[in-house]
Design a protein around this motif. Structure first.
Motif: not given
Length: 148
Positions: A120-148
């Motif tokens: 049981c391992v949480p599926a990782s999601l890449p992100h960038e943390d810049v000065s209190g704002t997290v940015r996540i590419r929508t392309a990275d989010l779409r890679t998790g489509h099969a998980l839902f």
């Protein structure tokens, strides 16, 4: 007599179904949007806290992810899905600074939530943390489509 037995069995079945739906439902998530990436302000997020977010992709699928701040102040991100348990579509609940898998019951401290336990391992999601704002590419989010 026969009719009342059916009423009792029907009531018990209905109660079991409602209990199952309550138990398996996922937490409320905060909807986020974006074209190429999404931005989430996490400046106010306290250490050992986590929040669930949802993004709806172009196909209308709701993709859930968790952002959490560890005791070291770093932000961690995972999909609201386990690599093993995702087929049940239950995700995690956040309780007392831990993620808890709604299927197998494994607990993950926020500081170590990206490591998992056993299969049981949480599926990782890449992100960038810049000065209190997290940015996540929508392309990275779409890679998790099969998980839902």
């Amino acid at each position: 007599m026969r009719f009342s037995r059916f009423k009792i069995l029907g009531g018990a079945a209905l109660a079991a179904a409602v209990g199952f739906l309550i138990f398996t439902s996922t937490s409320n998530c905060r909807m986020v949007t974006g074209r190429d990436d999404i931005s989430v302000n996490v400046a106010a997020m306290r250490p050992c806290s986590a929040q669930l977010f949802c993004y709806t992709d172009d196909a209308g699928k709701r993709l859930r992810f968790v952002l959490a701040r560890g005791t070291d102040g770093k932000i961690r991100s995972v999909f609201d899905a386990c690599r093993q348990c995702f087929t049940f579509h239950r995700g995690y609940q956040v309780v007392g600074g831990e993620l808890i898998c709604r299927v197998c019951g494994n607990h993950y401290r926020i500081d170590r939530m990206t490591e998992g336990k056993a299969s049981c391992v949480p599926a990782s999601l890449p992100h960038e943390d810049v000065s209190g704002t997290v940015r996540i590419r929508t392309a990275d989010l779409r890679t998790g489509h099969a998980l839902f």
